[in-house]
Motif scaffolding. Sequence first.
Motif, PDB file in Angstrom:
ATOM      1  N   GLU B 163       0.728  -1.322  -0.113  1.00 58.03           N
ATOM      2  CA  GLU B 163       0.071   0.102   0.143  1.00 58.03           C
ATOM      3  C   GLU B 163       0.913   1.248   0.058  1.00 58.03           C
ATOM      4  O   GLU B 163       0.225   2.273  -0.815  1.00 58.03           O
ATOM      5  CB  GLU B 163      -0.960  -0.042   1.059  1.00 58.03           C
ATOM      6  CG  GLU B 163      -1.896  -1.099   1.004  1.00 58.03           C
ATOM      7  CD  GLU B 163      -3.424  -0.600   1.244  1.00 58.03           C
ATOM      8  OE1 GLU B 163      -3.619  -0.181   2.562  1.00 58.03           O
ATOM      9  OE2 GLU B 163      -4.124  -0.658   0.341  1.00 58.03           O
ATOM     10  N   ARG B 165       3.675   1.703  -1.532  1.00 52.98           N
ATOM     11  CA  ARG B 165       4.275   1.741  -2.646  1.00 52.98           C
ATOM     12  C   ARG B 165       3.017   2.294  -3.693  1.00 52.98           C
ATOM     13  O   ARG B 165       3.251   3.251  -4.494  1.00 52.98           O
ATOM     14  CB  ARG B 165       4.761   0.647  -3.456  1.00 52.98           C
ATOM     15  CG  ARG B 165       5.859  -0.061  -2.831  1.00 52.98           C
ATOM     16  CD  ARG B 165       6.413  -1.175  -3.408  1.00 52.98           C
ATOM     17  NE  ARG B 165       7.453  -0.524  -4.425  1.00 52.98           N
ATOM     18  CZ  ARG B 165       8.306  -1.132  -5.118  1.00 52.98           C
ATOM     19  NH1 ARG B 165       8.467  -2.472  -4.833  1.00 52.98           N
ATOM     20  NH2 ARG B 165       9.438  -0.738  -5.868  1.00 52.98           N
ATOM     21  N   LEU B 166       1.830   1.758  -3.562  1.00 52.74           N
ATOM     22  CA  LEU B 166       0.600   2.241  -4.355  1.00 52.74           C
ATOM     23  C   LEU B 166       0.280   3.805  -4.260  1.00 52.74           C
ATOM     24  O   LEU B 166       0.279   4.415  -4.918  1.00 52.74           O
ATOM     25  CB  LEU B 166      -0.339   1.340  -4.021  1.00 52.74           C
ATOM     26  CG  LEU B 166      -0.351  -0.166  -4.452  1.00 52.74           C
ATOM     27  CD1 LEU B 166      -1.624  -0.631  -4.067  1.00 52.74           C
ATOM     28  CD2 LEU B 166      -0.521  -0.145  -5.996  1.00 52.74           C
ATOM     29  N   ALA B 167       0.446   4.052  -2.744  1.00 58.48           N
ATOM     30  CA  ALA B 167       0.261   5.565  -2.342  1.00 58.48           C
ATOM     31  C   ALA B 167       1.196   6.429  -2.847  1.00 58.48           C
ATOM     32  O   ALA B 167       0.983   7.631  -3.109  1.00 58.48           O
ATOM     33  CB  ALA B 167       0.265   5.883  -0.943  1.00 58.48           C
ATOM     34  N   LEU B 168       2.451   5.887  -3.185  1.00 62.89           N
ATOM     35  CA  LEU B 168       3.271   6.821  -3.734  1.00 62.89           C
ATOM     36  C   LEU B 168       3.492   6.790  -5.295  1.00 62.89           C
ATOM     37  O   LEU B 168       4.057   7.430  -5.997  1.00 62.89           O
ATOM     38  CB  LEU B 168       4.753   6.381  -3.319  1.00 62.89           C
ATOM     39  CG  LEU B 168       5.327   6.647  -1.933  1.00 62.89           C
ATOM     40  CD1 LEU B 168       6.298   5.615  -1.421  1.00 62.89           C
ATOM     41  CD2 LEU B 168       5.517   7.876  -1.552  1.00 62.89           C
ATOM     42  N   GLY B 169       2.304   6.206  -5.795  1.00 66.49           N
ATOM     43  CA  GLY B 169       2.217   6.443  -7.229  1.00 66.49           C
ATOM     44  C   GLY B 169       2.761   5.106  -8.069  1.00 66.49           C
ATOM     45  O   GLY B 169       3.018   5.398  -9.317  1.00 66.49           O
ATOM     46  N   ALA B 170       3.004   4.125  -7.547  1.00 65.18           N
ATOM     47  CA  ALA B 170       3.516   2.811  -8.260  1.00 65.18           C
ATOM     48  C   ALA B 170       2.088   2.105  -8.684  1.00 65.18           C
ATOM     49  O   ALA B 170       1.041   2.307  -8.084  1.00 65.18           O
ATOM     50  CB  ALA B 170       4.112   1.832  -7.274  1.00 65.18           C
ATOM     51  N   ARG B 254      -8.253   0.472 -10.586  1.00 65.40           N
ATOM     52  CA  ARG B 254      -7.640   1.788 -10.225  1.00 65.40           C
ATOM     53  C   ARG B 254      -6.454   1.513  -9.047  1.00 65.40           C
ATOM     54  O   ARG B 254      -5.991   2.265  -8.430  1.00 65.40           O
ATOM     55  CB  ARG B 254      -8.724   2.367  -9.353  1.00 65.40           C
ATOM     56  CG  ARG B 254      -9.899   2.922 -10.314  1.00 65.40           C
ATOM     57  CD  ARG B 254      -9.511   3.818 -11.032  1.00 65.40           C
ATOM     58  NE  ARG B 254      -9.082   5.125 -10.395  1.00 65.40           N
ATOM     59  CZ  ARG B 254      -8.349   6.180 -11.086  1.00 65.40           C
ATOM     60  NH1 ARG B 254      -8.486   6.220 -12.519  1.00 65.40           N
ATOM     61  NH2 ARG B 254      -8.041   7.369 -10.718  1.00 65.40           N
ATOM     62  N   ASP B 255      -5.712   0.371  -9.446  1.00 68.45           N
ATOM     63  CA  ASP B 255      -4.502  -0.288  -8.766  1.00 68.45           C
ATOM     64  C   ASP B 255      -4.596   0.128  -7.068  1.00 68.45           C
ATOM     65  O   ASP B 255      -3.969   0.792  -6.707  1.00 68.45           O
ATOM     66  CB  ASP B 255      -3.564   0.954  -9.158  1.00 68.45           C
ATOM     67  CG  ASP B 255      -2.830   0.695 -10.620  1.00 68.45           C
ATOM     68  OD1 ASP B 255      -3.579   1.439 -11.719  1.00 68.45           O
ATOM     69  OD2 ASP B 255      -2.224  -0.099 -11.047  1.00 68.45           O
ATOM     70  N   ARG B 256      -5.912  -0.628  -6.663  1.00 68.39           N
ATOM     71  CA  ARG B 256      -6.242  -0.519  -5.473  1.00 68.39           C
ATOM     72  C   ARG B 256      -5.656  -2.088  -4.987  1.00 68.39           C
ATOM     73  O   ARG B 256      -6.237  -3.007  -5.586  1.00 68.39           O
ATOM     74  CB  ARG B 256      -7.317  -0.376  -4.953  1.00 68.39           C
ATOM     75  CG  ARG B 256      -7.758   1.157  -5.244  1.00 68.39           C
ATOM     76  CD  ARG B 256      -9.461   1.224  -4.866  1.00 68.39           C
ATOM     77  NE  ARG B 256      -9.986   2.235  -5.456  1.00 68.39           N
ATOM     78  CZ  ARG B 256     -11.118   2.130  -6.227  1.00 68.39           C
ATOM     79  NH1 ARG B 256     -11.463   1.043  -6.816  1.00 68.39           N
ATOM     80  NH2 ARG B 256     -11.508   3.281  -6.870  1.00 68.39           N
ATOM     81  N   ARG B 258      -6.764  -5.274  -2.993  1.00 67.94           N
ATOM     82  CA  ARG B 258      -8.199  -5.602  -2.715  1.00 67.94           C
ATOM     83  C   ARG B 258      -8.127  -7.126  -1.922  1.00 67.94           C
ATOM     84  O   ARG B 258      -8.516  -8.107  -2.694  1.00 67.94           O
ATOM     85  CB  ARG B 258      -9.428  -5.939  -4.085  1.00 67.94           C
ATOM     86  CG  ARG B 258      -9.542  -4.669  -4.701  1.00 67.94           C
ATOM     87  CD  ARG B 258     -10.137  -3.720  -4.123  1.00 67.94           C
ATOM     88  NE  ARG B 258     -11.549  -3.867  -3.820  1.00 67.94           N
ATOM     89  CZ  ARG B 258     -12.283  -3.531  -4.604  1.00 67.94           C
ATOM     90  NH1 ARG B 258     -12.330  -2.867  -5.603  1.00 67.94           N
ATOM     91  NH2 ARG B 258     -13.685  -4.090  -4.348  1.00 67.94           N
TER      92      ARG B 258
END
Lengths: 237, 268
Positions: B163, B165-170, B254-256, B258
């Motif tokens: 998460e 990495r996802l939050a940083l825009g990966a 949306r690259d979340r 799940r």
Amino acid sequence: MVNGLCGLIVAASNYRLYVHGRESPVSRGLRARLSLRPTGRPSTNTTLTDTCTSLTVHGLHGRLAGPFNLAVESGECVALSGPSGVGKSLLLRMIADLEPARGRVELDGTDRDRMPAPVFRRQVTYVAADAGWWADIVAEHMAYPDRARALLPQLGLADALFEALVRAISQEPRFLLLDEPTSALDPEATARVEVLLARLREQGTGLLVVTHDAAQAARIATRRLRMTPGGLEDETP
Amino acid sequence: MSPISLTPLELAMASVLVLASAALSMRLALGIQRPLLVAAARMVVQLILVGLFLRQVFALTSPWVTGAVVALMIAAACHEVGSRQERRFQGAWRYGVGGVPVGIATLGIALLALATALRPDPWYDPRHAIPLAGIVLGTAMNSASLALNGVFTSVSRERAAIEARLALGADRYTAFQGIIRGAVRAGVLPVMNQMAAAGVITMPGIMTGQILAGMDPIESAKYQILLMFLLAGGGFAASAGSVYLAVWRLTDARDRLRLERLVSRPRG
């Protein structure tokens, strides 16, 4: 490595499409290195505070809470408080599009659904209370190690507790969603982080900060919101 | 080459080993004599039935019967991969996430080998197609099981890192990079070990069987080399396919992340 670089180039090139009137040093640097021509308006000597950008949230609600309406302008620091378990972290995660939610979130009037989620999150970056690590070495977490190194002396300590904050700030997002950024810090370190946040705000970054500390909210915030399961209330004194 | 035919008497003599083991187990109160005898009896019945069945299928030489047998084998493998996971997807994804890559890898590799290296006449000759599909299927199933296990156990443990990495825009595949790498490696490891050890530490089963049956060692080595290549390809395709499919399902457009799509096996 190559994969990461490609992702970066894609992110940077998309980034220019969505930033109106302002080009980040990230894409400028990359463009210089890749000798790409600018696609937007001719570059003027704009400083970060010249253009006002906004992050607006309309009727955002998850399964249990909402709807939430909220707007953060660049250069603003909005403090968010509320009882434990009311879903403050969840709200930040919903704004950053990390959690499925109904409602609309717009960046400068552009719906976030009209840009790829990673591009949106590069500009609206959520920093969780518990930092996640994916490599053994701190520097490997940084997209821009040089910029991160420049930030660390400002914080006084090369402490791992700052690292999650630094890796987000060094990517120069336009909005930062910070989830209790100083909860694990001593008063001295807290003060340093607050100075850094004030400087970011002066440079035009919009901040939305969850904090339990009313005194801290009074020190850093330009506006204060209180969260209830039904929505947000303005409680700016 | 003349295959050495075994007589029932010779098999009965070999079975003395199992009976002696069971007797020793009883004498030493180890308590494994019963499961040992049951397993041995099961093995004999299963293999004789398979032998009778294959004799019928080989005699028919029908593409439809051959296809149906292979399809049945793949369906059984799907079920195995799906039911062996401690944590798994809900609904059809439980079997599909491993079964689809395993099925595609097996069919692709087996057809490729039939069309290029083996070239039996007719190409669907069950004598070649069924054992070939079976051996590729076993490896692909094993690889997919191990690889999926790697993804599912590490994804919850490394939730915060993914998460972040996802939050940083990966994007989702970058955020899962470490997990993907580890899981594909775990899936392919047995095949790689098998290749590295072949002939030095272990004598591969196919080659042993062919040499015992009277084939020239070089000829059987060539067969074994061909099969190892097929198994390596099948194992890698099944691992990588199932890992990417699992990551695709564990995230959304949306690259979340799940994680709620993953459930634990009910206890008891």
